[in-house]
Design a protein around this motif. Sequence first.
Motif, PDB file in Angstrom:
ATOM      1  N   ARG A  99       0.609  -1.647   0.063  1.00  0.00           N
ATOM      2  CA  ARG A  99       0.072  -0.144   0.293  1.00  0.00           C
ATOM      3  C   ARG A  99       0.914   1.299  -0.202  1.00  0.00           C
ATOM      4  O   ARG A  99       0.731   2.315  -0.661  1.00  0.00           O
ATOM      5  CB  ARG A  99      -1.046  -0.567   1.183  1.00  0.00           C
ATOM      6  CG  ARG A  99      -2.597  -1.176   1.039  1.00  0.00           C
ATOM      7  CD  ARG A  99      -3.090  -0.398   1.446  1.00  0.00           C
ATOM      8  NE  ARG A  99      -3.249  -1.711   3.180  1.00  0.00           N
ATOM      9  CZ  ARG A  99      -3.260  -1.792   4.211  1.00  0.00           C
ATOM     10  NH1 ARG A  99      -3.225  -0.895   4.941  1.00  0.00           N
ATOM     11  NH2 ARG A  99      -3.153  -3.258   4.958  1.00  0.00           N
ATOM     12  N   ARG A 100       1.559   1.578   1.161  1.00  0.00           N
ATOM     13  CA  ARG A 100       2.707   2.576   0.650  1.00  0.00           C
ATOM     14  C   ARG A 100       3.618   2.740  -0.279  1.00  0.00           C
ATOM     15  O   ARG A 100       3.446   4.256  -1.331  1.00  0.00           O
ATOM     16  CB  ARG A 100       4.121   2.427   1.784  1.00  0.00           C
ATOM     17  CG  ARG A 100       3.824   3.120   2.736  1.00  0.00           C
ATOM     18  CD  ARG A 100       4.627   2.738   4.079  1.00  0.00           C
ATOM     19  NE  ARG A 100       4.287   2.135   4.896  1.00  0.00           N
ATOM     20  CZ  ARG A 100       4.701   0.977   5.290  1.00  0.00           C
ATOM     21  NH1 ARG A 100       6.391   0.151   4.917  1.00  0.00           N
ATOM     22  NH2 ARG A 100       4.639  -0.110   6.247  1.00  0.00           N
ATOM     23  N   GLN A 101       4.283   1.892  -1.152  1.00  0.00           N
ATOM     24  CA  GLN A 101       4.849   1.579  -2.505  1.00  0.00           C
ATOM     25  C   GLN A 101       3.487   2.343  -3.734  1.00  0.00           C
ATOM     26  O   GLN A 101       3.730   3.281  -4.755  1.00  0.00           O
ATOM     27  CB  GLN A 101       5.057   0.314  -3.206  1.00  0.00           C
ATOM     28  CG  GLN A 101       6.063   0.141  -2.363  1.00  0.00           C
ATOM     29  CD  GLN A 101       6.567  -1.727  -3.284  1.00  0.00           C
ATOM     30  OE1 GLN A 101       6.249  -1.869  -3.730  1.00  0.00           O
ATOM     31  NE2 GLN A 101       7.664  -1.174  -3.652  1.00  0.00           N
ATOM     32  N   GLU A 102       1.853   2.011  -3.415  1.00  0.00           N
ATOM     33  CA  GLU A 102       1.077   2.158  -4.210  1.00  0.00           C
ATOM     34  C   GLU A 102       1.067   3.254  -4.300  1.00  0.00           C
ATOM     35  O   GLU A 102       0.472   4.462  -4.821  1.00  0.00           O
ATOM     36  CB  GLU A 102      -0.032   1.736  -4.312  1.00  0.00           C
ATOM     37  CG  GLU A 102       0.031   0.305  -4.732  1.00  0.00           C
ATOM     38  CD  GLU A 102      -1.077  -0.677  -4.130  1.00  0.00           C
ATOM     39  OE1 GLU A 102      -2.305  -0.320  -3.799  1.00  0.00           O
ATOM     40  OE2 GLU A 102      -1.886  -2.012  -4.501  1.00  0.00           O
ATOM     41  N   ARG A 103       0.549   4.372  -3.345  1.00  0.00           N
ATOM     42  CA  ARG A 103       0.189   5.794  -2.380  1.00  0.00           C
ATOM     43  C   ARG A 103       1.771   6.221  -2.767  1.00  0.00           C
ATOM     44  O   ARG A 103       1.394   7.427  -3.371  1.00  0.00           O
ATOM     45  CB  ARG A 103       0.478   5.488  -1.011  1.00  0.00           C
ATOM     46  CG  ARG A 103      -0.728   5.305  -0.417  1.00  0.00           C
ATOM     47  CD  ARG A 103      -0.947   5.933   0.776  1.00  0.00           C
ATOM     48  NE  ARG A 103      -0.369   5.662   1.663  1.00  0.00           N
ATOM     49  CZ  ARG A 103      -0.362   4.696   2.719  1.00  0.00           C
ATOM     50  NH1 ARG A 103      -1.924   3.689   2.225  1.00  0.00           N
ATOM     51  NH2 ARG A 103       0.311   4.149   3.721  1.00  0.00           N
ATOM     52  N   ALA A 104       2.775   6.283  -2.672  1.00  0.00           N
ATOM     53  CA  ALA A 104       4.478   6.684  -3.418  1.00  0.00           C
ATOM     54  C   ALA A 104       4.259   6.871  -4.887  1.00  0.00           C
ATOM     55  O   ALA A 104       4.974   8.356  -5.715  1.00  0.00           O
ATOM     56  CB  ALA A 104       5.217   5.874  -3.024  1.00  0.00           C
ATOM     57  N   SER A 105       4.001   5.684  -5.513  1.00  0.00           N
ATOM     58  CA  SER A 105       3.732   6.228  -6.503  1.00  0.00           C
ATOM     59  C   SER A 105       2.238   6.607  -7.675  1.00  0.00           C
ATOM     60  O   SER A 105       2.852   7.339  -8.042  1.00  0.00           O
ATOM     61  CB  SER A 105       3.696   4.406  -7.410  1.00  0.00           C
ATOM     62  OG  SER A 105       2.411   4.139  -7.271  1.00  0.00           O
ATOM     63  N   LEU A 106       1.963   6.552  -6.748  1.00  0.00           N
ATOM     64  CA  LEU A 106       0.211   7.292  -6.877  1.00  0.00           C
ATOM     65  C   LEU A 106       0.687   9.002  -6.482  1.00  0.00           C
ATOM     66  O   LEU A 106       0.112   9.779  -8.141  1.00  0.00           O
ATOM     67  CB  LEU A 106      -0.682   7.331  -6.242  1.00  0.00           C
ATOM     68  CG  LEU A 106      -1.826   6.151  -6.771  1.00  0.00           C
ATOM     69  CD1 LEU A 106      -2.650   6.349  -5.856  1.00  0.00           C
ATOM     70  CD2 LEU A 106      -2.501   6.684  -8.099  1.00  0.00           C
ATOM     71  N   ARG A 107       1.461   9.595  -5.965  1.00  0.00           N
ATOM     72  CA  ARG A 107       1.892  10.929  -5.286  1.00  0.00           C
ATOM     73  C   ARG A 107       3.414  11.005  -6.673  1.00  0.00           C
ATOM     74  O   ARG A 107       2.489  12.331  -7.167  1.00  0.00           O
ATOM     75  CB  ARG A 107       2.772  11.078  -4.034  1.00  0.00           C
ATOM     76  CG  ARG A 107       1.484  10.831  -2.893  1.00  0.00           C
ATOM     77  CD  ARG A 107       2.018  11.400  -1.995  1.00  0.00           C
ATOM     78  NE  ARG A 107       3.593  10.290  -1.281  1.00  0.00           N
ATOM     79  CZ  ARG A 107       3.189   9.576  -0.590  1.00  0.00           C
ATOM     80  NH1 ARG A 107       1.857   9.208  -0.389  1.00  0.00           N
ATOM     81  NH2 ARG A 107       3.914   8.238  -0.096  1.00  0.00           N
ATOM     82  N   GLU A 108       3.774  10.278  -6.680  1.00  0.00           N
ATOM     83  CA  GLU A 108       5.260  10.647  -7.899  1.00  0.00           C
ATOM     84  C   GLU A 108       4.333  10.847  -9.101  1.00  0.00           C
ATOM     85  O   GLU A 108       4.419  11.678 -10.413  1.00  0.00           O
ATOM     86  CB  GLU A 108       5.807   9.321  -8.090  1.00  0.00           C
ATOM     87  CG  GLU A 108       6.971   9.772  -8.807  1.00  0.00           C
ATOM     88  CD  GLU A 108       7.505  11.118  -8.881  1.00  0.00           C
ATOM     89  OE1 GLU A 108       8.497  10.930  -9.865  1.00  0.00           O
ATOM     90  OE2 GLU A 108       8.108  10.750  -7.691  1.00  0.00           O
ATOM     91  N   GLN A 109       2.982  10.525  -9.556  1.00  0.00           N
ATOM     92  CA  GLN A 109       2.776  10.323 -10.650  1.00  0.00           C
ATOM     93  C   GLN A 109       1.783  11.802 -10.624  1.00  0.00           C
ATOM     94  O   GLN A 109       1.543  12.679 -11.965  1.00  0.00           O
ATOM     95  CB  GLN A 109       1.206   9.339 -11.394  1.00  0.00           C
ATOM     96  CG  GLN A 109       1.537   8.309 -11.696  1.00  0.00           C
ATOM     97  CD  GLN A 109       1.164   6.585 -12.053  1.00  0.00           C
ATOM     98  OE1 GLN A 109      -0.424   6.977 -11.779  1.00  0.00           O
ATOM     99  NE2 GLN A 109       1.224   6.069 -11.731  1.00  0.00           N
ATOM    100  N   GLU A 110       0.842  11.845  -9.709  1.00  0.00           N
ATOM    101  CA  GLU A 110      -0.059  13.685  -9.216  1.00  0.00           C
ATOM    102  C   GLU A 110       0.900  15.066  -9.756  1.00  0.00           C
ATOM    103  O   GLU A 110       0.363  15.450 -10.060  1.00  0.00           O
ATOM    104  CB  GLU A 110      -0.783  13.440  -7.892  1.00  0.00           C
ATOM    105  CG  GLU A 110      -1.868  14.567  -8.184  1.00  0.00           C
ATOM    106  CD  GLU A 110      -2.427  14.209  -8.504  1.00  0.00           C
ATOM    107  OE1 GLU A 110      -3.156  15.698  -9.058  1.00  0.00           O
ATOM    108  OE2 GLU A 110      -3.040  13.474  -8.618  1.00  0.00           O
TER     109      GLU A 110
END
Length: 177
Positions: free
Chosen positions: A152-163
């Motif tokens: 979940r942390r990795q997914e959130r980090a990748s979403l933040r990066e895309q944002e």
Amino acid sequence: MGTAERRGAPEESVAVRSQAERRRGAPDRDIPAPARAEEAAEGERRQEYRPLWVEEPARRHPLPDPVRTAAVRAVLVIAVTLVQAMVAFLCTLAGSWLAFPMVISGVASTVVATWAVVDVWVTRQVWNQRYGVVSEPSSTARALRRERRARRRQERASLREQERIRRRGGAGQLSHS
């Protein structure tokens, strides 16, 4: 021995403390010792601040309120049942007409007392099931939870990066030129 000293050593028993006071020469409370006036005043002051009892930490936690209520109710019902049984027995010995009704009510009271004891047991089980269960998951469950959290942390980090990339306005732009 002062209050602070006593609280520092709760495992010390009353007998051990009284023996220590006797060895130090502390006078008995009911026999006045011939002493100087200032020693007597000091002894009175010492007795004046001496607490009536020493609170020691409880070894077990107290019962929860619903369980305690059920236990008190059960004790009262059992006490009434025992009194009824005694009265029924004495009436039987005396040959009184009250013996038969007392025996019948004693049987009914025994049923109610049994219910009260079962009520304590059920209330305790329900309370433990709702509030008292301390969950200690196995190491396997802990490892699975850790992996899920990391994913979940990795997914959130990748979403933040895309944002962040979207906010900059560049769709895949690598430079600001």
